[in-house]
Write a protein that holds these residues in place. Structure first.
Motif, PDB file in Angstrom:
ATOM      1  N   PRO A  51       0.839  -1.205   0.000  1.00  0.00           N
ATOM      2  CA  PRO A  51       0.000   0.000   0.000  1.00  0.00           C
ATOM      3  C   PRO A  51       0.872   1.252   0.000  1.00  0.00           C
ATOM      4  O   PRO A  51       1.961   1.262   0.569  1.00  0.00           O
ATOM      5  CB  PRO A  51      -0.812  -0.116   1.289  1.00  0.00           C
ATOM      6  CG  PRO A  51      -0.117  -1.136   2.114  1.00  0.00           C
ATOM      7  CD  PRO A  51       0.692  -1.988   1.216  1.00  0.00           C
ATOM      8  N   GLU A  53       1.973   5.159   0.888  1.00  0.00           N
ATOM      9  CA  GLU A  53       1.991   5.852   2.174  1.00  0.00           C
ATOM     10  C   GLU A  53       0.667   6.575   2.381  1.00  0.00           C
ATOM     11  O   GLU A  53       0.123   7.185   1.484  1.00  0.00           O
ATOM     12  CB  GLU A  53       3.136   6.860   2.206  1.00  0.00           C
ATOM     13  CG  GLU A  53       4.493   6.208   2.284  1.00  0.00           C
ATOM     14  CD  GLU A  53       5.591   7.238   2.423  1.00  0.00           C
ATOM     15  OE1 GLU A  53       5.341   8.304   3.023  1.00  0.00           O
ATOM     16  OE2 GLU A  53       6.693   6.967   1.936  1.00  0.00           O
ATOM     17  N   GLU A  55      -2.149   5.105   2.924  1.00  0.00           N
ATOM     18  CA  GLU A  55      -3.241   4.157   2.704  1.00  0.00           C
ATOM     19  C   GLU A  55      -3.189   3.073   3.769  1.00  0.00           C
ATOM     20  O   GLU A  55      -2.126   2.685   4.217  1.00  0.00           O
ATOM     21  CB  GLU A  55      -3.110   3.466   1.339  1.00  0.00           C
ATOM     22  CG  GLU A  55      -3.477   4.297   0.173  1.00  0.00           C
ATOM     23  CD  GLU A  55      -3.417   3.479  -1.119  1.00  0.00           C
ATOM     24  OE1 GLU A  55      -3.041   2.295  -1.062  1.00  0.00           O
ATOM     25  OE2 GLU A  55      -3.738   4.030  -2.165  1.00  0.00           O
ATOM     26  N   GLN A  56      -4.348   2.613   4.173  1.00  0.00           N
ATOM     27  CA  GLN A  56      -4.406   1.482   5.080  1.00  0.00           C
ATOM     28  C   GLN A  56      -4.777   0.258   4.282  1.00  0.00           C
ATOM     29  O   GLN A  56      -5.596   0.316   3.371  1.00  0.00           O
ATOM     30  CB  GLN A  56      -5.466   1.695   6.156  1.00  0.00           C
ATOM     31  CG  GLN A  56      -5.114   2.749   7.175  1.00  0.00           C
ATOM     32  CD  GLN A  56      -6.192   2.823   8.238  1.00  0.00           C
ATOM     33  OE1 GLN A  56      -7.232   2.199   8.113  1.00  0.00           O
ATOM     34  NE2 GLN A  56      -5.941   3.602   9.261  1.00  0.00           N
ATOM     35  N   SER A  57      -4.150  -0.864   4.627  1.00  0.00           N
ATOM     36  CA  SER A  57      -4.563  -2.093   3.971  1.00  0.00           C
ATOM     37  C   SER A  57      -5.872  -2.543   4.586  1.00  0.00           C
ATOM     38  O   SER A  57      -6.247  -2.135   5.680  1.00  0.00           O
ATOM     39  CB  SER A  57      -3.488  -3.177   4.119  1.00  0.00           C
ATOM     40  OG  SER A  57      -3.369  -3.543   5.467  1.00  0.00           O
ATOM     41  N   ARG A  58      -6.603  -3.406   3.904  1.00  0.00           N
ATOM     42  CA  ARG A  58      -7.903  -3.854   4.399  1.00  0.00           C
ATOM     43  C   ARG A  58      -7.754  -4.631   5.698  1.00  0.00           C
ATOM     44  O   ARG A  58      -8.595  -4.562   6.567  1.00  0.00           O
ATOM     45  CB  ARG A  58      -8.590  -4.724   3.352  1.00  0.00           C
ATOM     46  CG  ARG A  58      -9.124  -3.904   2.217  1.00  0.00           C
ATOM     47  CD  ARG A  58      -9.803  -4.747   1.179  1.00  0.00           C
ATOM     48  NE  ARG A  58     -10.696  -5.713   1.775  1.00  0.00           N
ATOM     49  CZ  ARG A  58     -11.204  -6.754   1.147  1.00  0.00           C
ATOM     50  NH1 ARG A  58     -10.882  -6.967  -0.105  1.00  0.00           N
ATOM     51  NH2 ARG A  58     -12.015  -7.579   1.741  1.00  0.00           N
ATOM     52  N   CYS A  59      -6.680  -5.397   5.855  1.00  0.00           N
ATOM     53  CA  CYS A  59      -6.503  -6.224   7.047  1.00  0.00           C
ATOM     54  C   CYS A  59      -6.165  -5.389   8.267  1.00  0.00           C
ATOM     55  O   CYS A  59      -6.517  -5.740   9.374  1.00  0.00           O
ATOM     56  CB  CYS A  59      -5.404  -7.257   6.820  1.00  0.00           C
ATOM     57  SG  CYS A  59      -5.856  -8.445   5.543  1.00  0.00           S
ATOM     58  N   SER A  60      -5.480  -4.260   8.104  1.00  0.00           N
ATOM     59  CA  SER A  60      -5.083  -3.466   9.257  1.00  0.00           C
ATOM     60  C   SER A  60      -6.182  -2.505   9.711  1.00  0.00           C
ATOM     61  O   SER A  60      -6.010  -1.799  10.674  1.00  0.00           O
ATOM     62  CB  SER A  60      -3.808  -2.683   8.935  1.00  0.00           C
ATOM     63  OG  SER A  60      -4.075  -1.734   7.928  1.00  0.00           O
ATOM     64  N   SER A  61      -7.307  -2.462   9.018  1.00  0.00           N
ATOM     65  CA  SER A  61      -8.353  -1.518   9.388  1.00  0.00           C
ATOM     66  C   SER A  61      -9.275  -2.061  10.473  1.00  0.00           C
ATOM     67  O   SER A  61     -10.177  -1.366  10.909  1.00  0.00           O
ATOM     68  CB  SER A  61      -9.182  -1.140   8.157  1.00  0.00           C
ATOM     69  OG  SER A  61      -9.886  -2.273   7.699  1.00  0.00           O
TER      70      SER A  61
END
Length: 70
Positions: A51, A53, A55-61
């Protein structure tokens, strides 16, 4: 018969443009490697996409694939 005197020069112009575009494509390397692009689509990339800078990945949200919070 009068329309032939108009259509023949137009056709000659279009054919000349098509030939010029073909030779431009050959000289600029458009047809150098015809197989790589066909094979590239069949294989996955070696490294997963990172990802950017900010941006958040879907798993870390905090949500899983079903959209439910943990």
């Amino acid at each position: 018969m009068d329309s032939i005197f108009l259509l023949v020069p137009i056709v000659i112009f279009f054919v000349a443009c098509a030939v010029k575009l073909f030779f431009w494509a050959v000289n600029s390397g458009q047809y150098d490697d015809l197989e790589t692009e066909g094979r590239r689509i069949l294989f996955d990339e070696d490294e997963p996409r990172r990802p950017k800078e900010g941006e958040q990945s879907r798993c870390s949200s905090g949500e899983d694939d079903a959209g439910e919070s943990r």
